[in-house]
Design a protein around this motif. Structure first.
Motif, PDB file in Angstrom:
ATOM      1  N   LYS A  28      16.930   4.422   1.265  1.00 55.09           N
ATOM      2  CA  LYS A  28      17.138   4.828  -0.123  1.00 55.09           C
ATOM      3  C   LYS A  28      18.409   4.228  -0.704  1.00 55.09           C
ATOM      4  O   LYS A  28      18.479   3.920  -1.895  1.00 55.09           O
ATOM      5  CB  LYS A  28      17.176   6.351  -0.227  1.00 55.09           C
ATOM      6  CG  LYS A  28      15.829   7.007   0.026  1.00 55.09           C
ATOM      7  CD  LYS A  28      15.873   8.501  -0.248  1.00 55.09           C
ATOM      8  CE  LYS A  28      14.483   9.118  -0.069  1.00 55.09           C
ATOM      9  NZ  LYS A  28      14.494  10.575  -0.337  1.00 55.09           N
ATOM     10  N   GLY A  29      19.420   4.045   0.142  1.00 57.63           N
ATOM     11  CA  GLY A  29      20.643   3.420  -0.345  1.00 57.63           C
ATOM     12  C   GLY A  29      20.395   1.998  -0.805  1.00 57.63           C
ATOM     13  O   GLY A  29      20.907   1.568  -1.846  1.00 57.63           O
ATOM     14  N   ASN A  73      18.451   2.078  -4.095  1.00 59.29           N
ATOM     15  CA  ASN A  73      19.344   2.356  -5.222  1.00 59.29           C
ATOM     16  C   ASN A  73      20.030   1.083  -5.692  1.00 59.29           C
ATOM     17  O   ASN A  73      20.182   0.843  -6.895  1.00 59.29           O
ATOM     18  CB  ASN A  73      20.415   3.378  -4.822  1.00 59.29           C
ATOM     19  CG  ASN A  73      19.843   4.752  -4.533  1.00 59.29           C
ATOM     20  OD1 ASN A  73      18.744   5.081  -4.965  1.00 59.29           O
ATOM     21  ND2 ASN A  73      20.594   5.559  -3.806  1.00 59.29           N
ATOM     22  N   ASP A 100       6.780   7.236  -6.285  1.00 63.17           N
ATOM     23  CA  ASP A 100       7.975   8.056  -6.446  1.00 63.17           C
ATOM     24  C   ASP A 100       8.170   8.329  -7.938  1.00 63.17           C
ATOM     25  O   ASP A 100       8.395   7.400  -8.715  1.00 63.17           O
ATOM     26  CB  ASP A 100       9.210   7.343  -5.879  1.00 63.17           C
ATOM     27  CG  ASP A 100      10.420   8.266  -5.784  1.00 63.17           C
ATOM     28  OD1 ASP A 100      10.644   9.054  -6.720  1.00 63.17           O
ATOM     29  OD2 ASP A 100      11.144   8.198  -4.776  1.00 63.17           O
ATOM     30  N   ASN A 148      19.390   6.600  -8.289  1.00 65.42           N
ATOM     31  CA  ASN A 148      19.771   7.427  -7.144  1.00 65.42           C
ATOM     32  C   ASN A 148      18.536   8.187  -6.691  1.00 65.42           C
ATOM     33  O   ASN A 148      18.146   9.179  -7.303  1.00 65.42           O
ATOM     34  CB  ASN A 148      20.888   8.390  -7.539  1.00 65.42           C
ATOM     35  CG  ASN A 148      21.406   9.199  -6.354  1.00 65.42           C
ATOM     36  OD1 ASN A 148      20.783   9.234  -5.290  1.00 65.42           O
ATOM     37  ND2 ASN A 148      22.537   9.851  -6.529  1.00 65.42           N
ATOM     38  N   TYR A 149      17.922   7.710  -5.626  1.00 60.98           N
ATOM     39  CA  TYR A 149      16.691   8.317  -5.130  1.00 60.98           C
ATOM     40  C   TYR A 149      16.939   9.621  -4.382  1.00 60.98           C
ATOM     41  O   TYR A 149      15.992  10.289  -3.977  1.00 60.98           O
ATOM     42  CB  TYR A 149      15.935   7.326  -4.248  1.00 60.98           C
ATOM     43  CG  TYR A 149      15.221   6.259  -5.051  1.00 60.98           C
ATOM     44  CD1 TYR A 149      13.936   6.475  -5.532  1.00 60.98           C
ATOM     45  CD2 TYR A 149      15.835   5.048  -5.346  1.00 60.98           C
ATOM     46  CE1 TYR A 149      13.271   5.507  -6.277  1.00 60.98           C
ATOM     47  CE2 TYR A 149      15.189   4.076  -6.087  1.00 60.98           C
ATOM     48  CZ  TYR A 149      13.909   4.307  -6.550  1.00 60.98           C
ATOM     49  OH  TYR A 149      13.262   3.346  -7.297  1.00 60.98           O
ATOM     50  N   GLN A 150      18.213   9.987  -4.192  1.00 59.99           N
ATOM     51  CA  GLN A 150      18.522  11.271  -3.567  1.00 59.99           C
ATOM     52  C   GLN A 150      18.542  12.420  -4.587  1.00 59.99           C
ATOM     53  O   GLN A 150      18.455  13.585  -4.209  1.00 59.99           O
ATOM     54  CB  GLN A 150      19.891  11.219  -2.868  1.00 59.99           C
ATOM     55  CG  GLN A 150      19.888  10.506  -1.518  1.00 59.99           C
ATOM     56  CD  GLN A 150      19.981   8.997  -1.662  1.00 59.99           C
ATOM     57  OE1 GLN A 150      20.371   8.498  -2.722  1.00 59.99           O
ATOM     58  NE2 GLN A 150      19.646   8.268  -0.615  1.00 59.99           N
TER      59      GLN A 150
END
Length: 653
Positions: free
Chosen positions: A115-116, A119, A285, A308-310
């Motif tokens: 995910k980082g 992003n 997503d 930011n996928y978090q």
């Protein structure tokens, strides 16, 4: 980037999550000296992850002595990688020549599990497709007579050209010089029409990321479907031509309207329509409904969004709404809210739920409820938005669940007919029948939109009276529902409620509207919005509405003077403008007769439209302060209140 070898090698992304991906110079970072920056970017649908295929991958990201070489992670020149069957099929077709090619493919060049990295790389995808030597659109393998469809579209696309202001004309070398005209039918058999429909029903036209990829592509882009190939330039012009044809079936027209959005230039699409466009498309997503739009939104908005996928989905959507509000000073995104179509937990009702498809058709292009005004708002953390506007009506009646299919629209509309339809006068003037018929099309008739494809009100009245309302049986209803005269009614009435007000007005509102809800004109919002008061005094946004006689800023400025009507036109760039016509003199002006002349220190300013700006746009400068705004200063709250217009604050929850 990676080198696609003429064997089964394709591209590379290391499966080890601990591998340092920063060693790979993704576009648009500058390549090492001696490395050719030319590459092609693939635009495709990932497809099902079931039954993946194995490909051999050769990485060419690092350099030695000016030559590409493999990162030796396994001691081998090629690495095995699982890819989807659709991607494997695309790569097999791209290997038709022995020529090695450098390709960029998102599923391989970005570690989707990190995910980082996602992003970081999402912001660079814009440049990947902008800088690519060529974008390759892969529609999938040959099926359902796709070869027939591709050849037909290629021939059609060569017959027309489209100007920057969306006008169509015959191509210089056209062999069918009349085909660009709306009223000219195309001599296609039912088999050809079926093949074209099947092609545009492919999954490619439904996905969210492809919109950015194609819109950003340069003129060298190509479309591949099996072994058939066409330039995107030719393919897109065929779309533009087909969508205007009167004899195109409603099913195909709806698919073409979705595909047509891919033909627009990024600077010509407003921020609000881009976000609405992404909502209509599919992705794995829900955050991508925002992040996949960043490459084709105005830079000022994109700079306010950090992928930011978090973050929770509700936070991503709320941040996007507030960023759009800060960037544009408009509340048009309220129009995309539907209380009955929400799935994200914790999302305020004033933020659209882009994770689910919108049920009803967006009304923005047809409405002018708050004139050329800017929003006046205040965000009160964590979830309240205070806005300025005026309540214009209270709902007396709202029908139940809206119709879902064109055939159901026919039945519902007949049940919506108010008593006295053919005899009574309307609250805002004229006959109740004409008001009802206009409301069914949200005012989209020739008298108000003379430059569009709308029919005259008299034509629609005759069709409704003699065919629409008398249709009985499934066959008759289907025939009427799919007639071109019914098209806009079946579009606008879908998933909508028929509403009446305490003052006797009629209109279309959102499914779920209830008696007692209020219709409001909110500054900076093109349509009237239905609000519902909560026990704490705040309001939930139910959805947008059209009420016959209460559009055209009537809720804020009052009715137009006698003898004046509003007519829509086009500016030199092809955008809709809202003008006013004096029926006695025939004079058409952009100046609203209900507002006073523009006085110092404000003056109108002539300049080009800002990229991605709203459709309703004009430029004004304060010569004292130097402030420049893109809305009419005579619609500012202070100016309105000085003229006796009482505004109200609504706290939305």
């Amino acid at each position: 980037m990676f080198m696609h070898e003429p064997t089964d090698s394709v591209s590379w992304a290391h499966p080890d999550p601990d591998f340092d991906h920063s060693r790979i110079p993704y576009p648009p970072t500058l390549p090492p000296p001696g490395f050719s920056p030319e590459y092609e970017a693939l635009s495709y649908v990932w497809g099902s992850p079931d039954s993946p295929e194995i490909a051999l991958v050769r990485n060419v990201a690092t350099m030695a002595n000016g030559r590409p070489e493999t990162i030796a992670l396994t001691g081998k020149s090629f690495l095995p990688l699982f890819i989807t069957r659709n991607l494997a099929g695309a790569l097999r077709h791209l290997r038709r020549s022995d020529k090695a090619r450098t390709l960029w493919i998102d599923a391989i060049c970005i570690n989707q599990e990190d995910k980082g990295e996602r992003n970081h790389q999402v912001l660079r995808v814009t440049s990947v497709y902008t800088l690519a030597k060529r974008v390759i659109v892969w529609l999938g393998p040959e099926a359902d007579s796709s070869g027939l469809a591709m050849s037909t579209l290629q021939y059609l696309g060569r017959q027309i050209e489209v100007s920057s202001d969306t006008l169509r004309f015959a191509a210089p070398d056209a062999t069918e010089p009349a085909w660009h005209r709306t009223e000219v039918s195309l001599p296609y058999s039912s088999a050809v029409w079926a093949a074209i429909l099947a092609l545009f029903e492919r999954a490619y036209f439904d996905r969210v990321w492809v919109a950015q990829e194609v819109i950003l592509a340069n003129p060298e882009a190509v479309v591949l479907c099996g072994h058939d190939e066409s330039s995107w330039h030719t393919f897109s012009r065929a779309i533009v031509c087909l969508v205007t044809k009167q004899d195109v079936s409603p099913d195909l027209r709806r698919r073409l309207e979705r595909a047509r959005t891919l033909t627009w230039a990024p600077l010509d699409i407003s921020l609000f329509f881009v976000l609405h466009l992404m909502r209509t498309r599919l992705c794995s997503d829900p955050r991508d409904k925002v992040y996949a739009a960043l490459g084709i939104t105005p830079p000022g908005f994109a700079r306010l969004i950090k992928p930011n996928y978090q973050l929770p989905i509700a936070e991503v959507y709320k941040n996007a709404f507030l960023a759009a509000l800060e960037h544009s000073k408009r509340l048009v995104l309220l129009q995309d809210c539907e209380l009955q179509a929400r799935s994200v937990v914790g999302l305020p009702t004033w933020v659209p739920d882009w994770s689910v498809p919108r049920q009803s058709h967006l009304l923005s292009a047809f409405a002018f409820a708050s004139g050329m005004s800017r929003s006046h708002h205040k965000f009160i953390a964590p979830d309240t938005l205070a806005v300025l506007g005026r309540r214009v009506a209270t709902l007396r009646h709202a029908s139940g669940a809206g119709p879902e299919t064109p055939e159901e629209v026919v039945s519902h509309v007949r049940a919506w007919e108010p008593s006295g339809l053919f005899t009574d006068s309307y609250a805002a003037g004229g006959s109740l029948l004409d008001a009802f018929l206009s409301a069914l099309r949200v005012g989209y008739v020739y008298e108000r939109f003379p430059l569009g494809s709308a029919s005259h009100l008299a034509e629609w009245r005759e069709f409704y009276t003699n065919k629409f309302r008398v249709a009985v049986g499934a066959t008759d209803k289907e025939e009427v529902a799919h007639d071109k005269e019914s098209y806009w009614t079946t579009v606008f009435a879908k998933y909508r409620s028929f509403i009446t007000t305490d003052q006797g007005h009629v209109g279309l509102g959102p499914t779920g509207a209830l008696p007692g809800d209020i219709a409001c004109s909110i500054l900076g919002c093109n349509t009237n919005i239905i609000l519902r008061e909560a026990p704490d005094g705040r309001y939930s946004v139910v959805g947008e509405c059209y009420i016959e006689g209460l559009d055209d800023a009537v809720g804020i400025l009052g009715p137009l003077p006698e003898g004046w009507t509003k007519v829509a036109g086009k500016d030199s760039d092809g955008y809709t403008v809202h003008n006013f016509k004096n029926q006695s003199t025939g004079v058409i002006t952009s100046e609203d007769p209900r507002v006073p002349p523009l006085l110092p220190p404000w003056r109108a300013l002539e300049r080009e439209r800002d990229p991605g700006c709203p459709a309703v746009w004009a430029c004004f400068e304060n010569t004292t302060s130097g402030e420049v705004i893109d809305t009419d200063p005579r619609m500012l709250p202070d100016a309105l209140e000085q003229r006796g217009v009482k505004l109200e604050t609504f706290k939305l929850c």
